[in-house]
Write an enzyme that holds these catalytic residues in place. Structure first.
Site, PDB file in Angstrom:
ATOM      1  N   PRO A 248     -10.683  -2.880  -4.981  1.00  0.00           N
ATOM      2  CA  PRO A 248     -11.750  -3.059  -3.228  1.00  0.00           C
ATOM      3  C   PRO A 248     -10.470  -3.735  -1.284  1.00  0.00           C
ATOM      4  O   PRO A 248      -9.546  -4.379  -2.061  1.00  0.00           O
ATOM      5  CB  PRO A 248     -12.942  -4.045  -3.122  1.00  0.00           C
TER       6      PRO A 248
ATOM      7  N   GLY B 166      -9.681  -4.665   1.926  1.00  0.00           N
ATOM      8  CA  GLY B 166      -9.616  -6.336   2.853  1.00  0.00           C
ATOM      9  C   GLY B 166     -10.073  -7.484   1.684  1.00  0.00           C
ATOM     10  O   GLY B 166     -11.524  -7.770   2.750  1.00  0.00           O
ATOM     11  N   ALA B 167     -10.793  -6.992   0.488  1.00  0.00           N
ATOM     12  CA  ALA B 167     -11.623  -8.282   0.376  1.00  0.00           C
ATOM     13  C   ALA B 167     -10.918  -9.336  -0.510  1.00  0.00           C
ATOM     14  O   ALA B 167     -11.186 -10.423  -1.454  1.00  0.00           O
ATOM     15  CB  ALA B 167     -11.889  -7.667  -1.306  1.00  0.00           C
ATOM     16  N   GLY B 168      -9.186  -9.660  -0.648  1.00  0.00           N
ATOM     17  CA  GLY B 168      -8.464 -10.686  -0.348  1.00  0.00           C
ATOM     18  C   GLY B 168      -7.880 -10.288  -2.392  1.00  0.00           C
ATOM     19  O   GLY B 168      -7.762 -11.301  -2.624  1.00  0.00           O
TER      20      GLY B 168
ATOM     21  N   ASP C   6       1.881 -12.551  -3.062  1.00  0.00           N
ATOM     22  CA  ASP C   6       0.831 -11.888  -3.523  1.00  0.00           C
ATOM     23  C   ASP C   6       1.751 -10.709  -4.042  1.00  0.00           C
ATOM     24  O   ASP C   6       1.266 -10.602  -4.954  1.00  0.00           O
ATOM     25  CB  ASP C   6      -0.113 -10.786  -2.353  1.00  0.00           C
TER      26      ASP C   6
ATOM     27  N   GLY D 227      -5.590  -8.433  -2.869  1.00  0.00           N
ATOM     28  CA  GLY D 227      -4.149  -8.023  -2.532  1.00  0.00           C
ATOM     29  C   GLY D 227      -4.048  -7.060  -2.835  1.00  0.00           C
ATOM     30  O   GLY D 227      -2.919  -5.983  -3.234  1.00  0.00           O
ATOM     31  N   SER D 228      -4.963  -5.527  -2.208  1.00  0.00           N
ATOM     32  CA  SER D 228      -4.873  -4.569  -2.067  1.00  0.00           C
ATOM     33  C   SER D 228      -3.503  -3.816  -1.514  1.00  0.00           C
ATOM     34  O   SER D 228      -2.555  -2.988  -1.837  1.00  0.00           O
ATOM     35  CB  SER D 228      -6.053  -3.458  -1.656  1.00  0.00           C
ATOM     36  N   SER D 229      -3.409  -4.852  -0.379  1.00  0.00           N
ATOM     37  CA  SER D 229      -2.532  -4.058   0.586  1.00  0.00           C
ATOM     38  C   SER D 229      -0.955  -4.919   0.265  1.00  0.00           C
ATOM     39  O   SER D 229       0.096  -3.885   0.041  1.00  0.00           O
ATOM     40  CB  SER D 229      -2.841  -4.807   2.472  1.00  0.00           C
TER      41      SER D 229
ATOM     42  N   ALA E 267      -0.113  -5.118  -3.122  1.00  0.00           N
ATOM     43  CA  ALA E 267       0.005  -3.708  -4.170  1.00  0.00           C
ATOM     44  C   ALA E 267      -0.061  -2.572  -3.487  1.00  0.00           C
ATOM     45  O   ALA E 267       0.899  -2.018  -4.143  1.00  0.00           O
ATOM     46  CB  ALA E 267      -1.294  -3.852  -5.076  1.00  0.00           C
TER      47      ALA E 267
HETATM   48  C1  MEV Z   1      -3.355 -14.619   0.765  1.00  0.00           C
HETATM   49  O1  MEV Z   1      -3.927 -13.526   0.333  1.00  0.00           O
HETATM   50  C2  MEV Z   1      -3.366 -15.989   0.969  1.00  0.00           C
HETATM   51  C3  MEV Z   1      -2.673 -16.758   2.005  1.00  0.00           C
HETATM   52  O2  MEV Z   1      -1.673 -17.690   0.902  1.00  0.00           O
HETATM   53  C4  MEV Z   1      -1.747 -16.051   2.963  1.00  0.00           C
HETATM   54  C5  MEV Z   1       0.225 -15.715   1.817  1.00  0.00           C
HETATM   55  O3  MEV Z   1       0.247 -16.254   1.014  1.00  0.00           O
HETATM   56  O4  MEV Z   1       0.711 -15.363   2.842  1.00  0.00           O
HETATM   57  C6  MEV Z   1      -3.537 -16.891   3.006  1.00  0.00           C
END
Ligand code: MEV
Length: 313
Positions: free
Chosen positions: A97, A99-101, A147, A103-105, A107
């Site tokens: 998914p 923009g859901a945190g 990430d 790591g899509s960008s 990856a």
């Molecule tokens: C984002 O997935 C994780 C953060 O800690 C930013 C980063 O580590 O670059 C918020």
């Protein structure tokens, strides 16, 4: 000739945000992937196609002029054909998914760097990671690099901004339930928000960072001892620190409550403000936790740790 690479999504188990300021984080990659296919084309153009849209541009444009989430791919392709008389076409296929945190960008950057540069030469994982982080900086300048690192090497690892990563060799059999708030968020703006908190509350941030550091060290021991209940408690504690940073909201709190009541522990993963939360389970409480999220109409799925990382074909 086509070149293909795939990279996994990630979950930050402990230490998001604090990792940007040098605290150790614990991350893992999960069994959802992005696949990038790259091929040389005779026309000297860079063309990128994905479910979020298309981008077709001449090479050698200033990256600052490009206003597209596909910018990292342009950056990588442009760099790859710097001294080549060819264009590149890139296709992106994703199960992650956006923009859901998850790591899509990152990856995308890792699989993109691998697929694109492999068209021209052999390339090591170290170099792919370096290129992926450079590409990610075109959309998120202050990335800690965590990430992209876990998307490249996979598995479960500890990560420190200055000293890099160390794999955690135990292969724990955790099941993660990931629930999506479907609230869009921008990592860049959440990281800026935390920076503001830090600047306004220097002493408190310093104290929280020390607490987070100690928590991460405790968790590393608990992982070795396979104490899943205690790890869950540490997740709940970590969530309290994230609340103090101001990256949560009512909906995320409601979701975390569901997770904490039905599993070993639950917290935000990634930059917060929206995106996903995850709950830690094993086979014993997996179905029950999934059901609780579903009963409350939250989009959710179960995920396992991926031990492969970047894959090239
Ligand atoms: C984002 O997935 C994780 C953060 O800690 C930013 C980063 O580590 O670059 C918020």
């Amino acid at each position: 000739m086509k070149s293909k690479a795939s990279a996994p999504a990630k979950v930050i188990l402990f230490g998001e945000h604090f990792v940007v300021y040098g605290v150790k984080a614990i991350l893992c990659s999960i069994n959802k992937r992005i696949t990038v296919t790259a091929e040389k084309i005779s026309e000297r153009k860079i063309s990128i196609s994905s479910e979020i849209g298309k981008l077709i541009l001449e090479p050698d444009k200033s990256i600052l002029e490009i206003n597209s989430p596909l910018k990292p791919f342009y950056y990588l392709a442009n760099k790859a054909i710097e001294n080549e008389d060819t264009g590149i076409h890139i296709e992106i296929d994703s199960e992650i998914p956006l923009g859901a945190g998850l790591g899509s960008s990152s990856a995308c950057c890792v699989a993109g760097a691998a697929a694109i540069f492999k068209l021209f030469r052999k390339i090591s994982k170290e170099e792919i990671l370096e290129l992926a982080i450079e590409a990610e900086r075109t959309i998120f300048e202050n990335t800690s690099g965590a990430d992209c690192t876990v998307c490249t090497y996979g598995g479960i690892m500890e990560y420190e901004k200055n000293s890099g990563f160390k794999k955690i060799e135990d292969e724990p059999n955790y099941q993660l339930i990931i629930a999506n708030s479907n609230i869009e968020h921008s990592t860049q703006s959440m990281v800026s928000k935390v920076k503001e908190f830090k600047n306004k509350n220097k002493e408190e941030f310093f104290k929280l960072s020390n607490l987070e550091s100690k928590l991460v060290e405790d968790v590393l021991k608990l992982v070795k001892e396979n104490k899943i209940e205690k790890i869950g408690e540490k997740m709940n504690q970590n969530q309290k620190y994230l609340e103090t940073l101001g990256i949560s909201n009512n909906q995320l709190r409601e979701m975390i409550k569901i997770g904490q009541e039905s599993s070993f522990g639950a917290k935000i993963t990634g930059s917060g403000g929206g995106g996903c939360v995850f709950a830690l389970t094993d086979e014993s409480d997996l179905q029950n936790t999934l059901k609780k999220f579903k009963d409350n109409n939250y989009e959710c799925f179960s995920a396992k740790i991926d031990f492969t990382g970047l894959n090239t074909f």
